[in-house]
Design an enzyme around this catalytic site. Structure first.
Site, mmCIF file in Angstrom:
data_model
loop_
_atom_site.group_PDB
_atom_site.id
_atom_site.type_symbol
_atom_site.label_atom_id
_atom_site.label_comp_id
_atom_site.label_asym_id
_atom_site.label_seq_id
_atom_site.Cartn_x
_atom_site.Cartn_y
_atom_site.Cartn_z
ATOM 1 C CB SER A 64 -0.910 0.034 1.218
ATOM 2 O OG SER A 64 -2.043 -0.725 0.956
ATOM 3 C CE LYS A 67 -3.779 0.816 -0.993
ATOM 4 N NZ LYS A 67 -4.530 0.439 0.233
ATOM 5 C CE1 TYR A 191 -4.747 -1.006 -4.439
ATOM 6 C CE2 TYR A 191 -5.342 -3.332 -4.434
ATOM 7 C CZ TYR A 191 -5.051 -2.168 -3.754
ATOM 8 O OH TYR A 191 -5.060 -2.161 -2.387
ATOM 9 C CE1 TYR A 239 -5.216 1.116 4.326
ATOM 10 C CE2 TYR A 239 -3.601 -0.143 5.552
ATOM 11 C CZ TYR A 239 -4.108 0.308 4.355
ATOM 12 O OH TYR A 239 -3.499 -0.063 3.196
ATOM 13 C CB VAL A 257 -0.417 -5.814 4.234
ATOM 14 C CG1 VAL A 257 -1.688 -5.246 4.775
ATOM 15 C CG2 VAL A 257 -0.480 -6.053 2.759
HETATM 16 N N1 GLU Z 1 -2.430 -5.137 -1.940
HETATM 17 C C1 GLU Z 1 -2.950 -5.030 -0.599
HETATM 18 C C2 GLU Z 1 -4.450 -5.163 -0.634
HETATM 19 O O1 GLU Z 1 -5.038 -4.607 -1.522
HETATM 20 C C3 GLU Z 1 -2.557 -3.707 -0.022
HETATM 21 C C4 GLU Z 1 -3.023 -3.507 1.387
HETATM 22 C C5 GLU Z 1 -1.979 -2.864 2.255
HETATM 23 O O2 GLU Z 1 -0.799 -2.888 1.948
HETATM 24 O O3 GLU Z 1 -2.366 -2.342 3.301
HETATM 25 O O4 GLU Z 1 -5.064 -5.802 0.168
#
Ligand code: GLU
Length: 303
Positions: A64, A67, A191, A239, A257
């Site tokens: 993530s 992002k 993604y 988050y 993650v």
């Molecule tokens: N590719 C992971 C997902 O979409 C990213 C989530 C993350 O890194 O927090 O679940």
């Protein structure tokens, strides 16, 4: 200034002395098997000096954290139009939550929860072939890092595609509100692939230099946008653990993650930490602890 090399060396020793490593993400099988007992940190200061400790040459899945870069690209392509599709408020829900999306008619709360990041990727895709959008994302990150040696791990992307039921649900749910411009599976493929980029903490800290807003750092986006990205990282970057991170660490950060966190001390430093075990919010357990300690010792806080 405190002696950074010594602080980082001590931090690495302290982190390894405690057996509570947290648990690696288990919903992506390719990440579940990773040895949690690993830790790395790299700090790059505004004068360009690079300080590292621990496993700073090990590549990990940045997930993530990408992002932040896709958001910078989407804003570059469409400007503030993106905000008609995605909000800018903390969600107070898990990274992959779907309930809020129904209540808010398919407009995700922010670009860092999965639903919002899928919409952001959809904006970057903009009718192109996924390959072309991915090439732009990878090139943006390589330019930011000043390294061509940054690649997508296809096995991780495939593993997430096979097991990404939640993200498929989110993407198709978004499509049911007409919130996607491209076919959901195409947006999702893009993604999953950008999430599967791998970097070392050294490369990740390098790639975050443009977010420092310091004089001698790479300038990839406007100063106004640097400030806004940092504001979103502070309020939404962890988050539903974002408030706790702001309280304990006091600087903007974005977690993934894979166990990485990119944190920015505006005007002063770009920091990357990695330890694959996660806490209950899905953020790196030791990474968060290390940043809290370092920020306190360096007196680094935006407040
Ligand atoms: N590719 C992971 C997902 O979409 C990213 C989530 C993350 O890194 O927090 O679940």
């Amino acid at each position: 200034m405190a002696d950074l090399p010594t602080l980082l060396r001590n931090l690495n020793t302290t982190m390894r002395a405690d057996d509570n490593w947290g648990t690696p993400a288990n919903y992506i099988p390719e990440l579940a098997g990773i040895n949690p007992a690993q830790f790395a940190i790299t700090v790059i200061t505004a004068d360009g000096a690079v300080y590292s400790a621990g496993d700073c040459d090990t590549r990990f899945s940045v997930q993530s954290i990408t992002k932040v870069f896709t958001l910078a690209i989407a804003l570059g392509r469409s400007g503030d139009q993106l905000w008609s599709r995605v909000g800018r408020e903390p969600s107070g829900s898990a990274f992959n939550s779907i309930v809020q999306l129904e209540r808010e008619q398919g407009r995700p709360r922010n670009p860092f929860i999965n639903a919002g990041a899928i919409v952001t990727t959809d904006e970057v895709l903009a009718g192109r072939a996924p390959r072309d959008a991915l090439a732009e994302i990878v090139q943006f990150i390589r330019t930011a890092a000043g390294s061509e040696d940054i690649h997508i791990n296809e096995a991780v992307a495939a593993s997430e595609t096979q097991h990404g039921h939640r993200n498929f649900a989110l993407a198709h749910f978004l499509a049911s509100f007409d919130s996607l411009k491209n076919p959901p599976d195409m947006t999702l493929g893009t993604y999953f692939h950008h999430c599967a980029l791998e970097m070392t903490t050294t490369q990740l800290a390098q790639s975050g230099r443009f977010l420092m807003g310091a004089a001698n750092m790479p300038k990839l986006i406007s100063t106004a946008r640097v400030r806004r990205l940092n504001a979103l990282m502070l309020t939404c970057g962890h988050y539903d653990g974002s408030g706790d991170f702001a309280y304990r660490v006091g600087i903007p950060g974005k977690s993934g993650v894979g166990g990485g966190i990119l944190a920015i001390v505006p005007g002063k430093a770009s920091i990357a930490v990695w330890s694959p075990g996660l806490n209950r919010y899905g953020n790196s357990h030791k990474g968060t602890e290390a940043l809290a300690t370092l920020a306190r010792q360096m007196n680094w806080s935006i407040f």
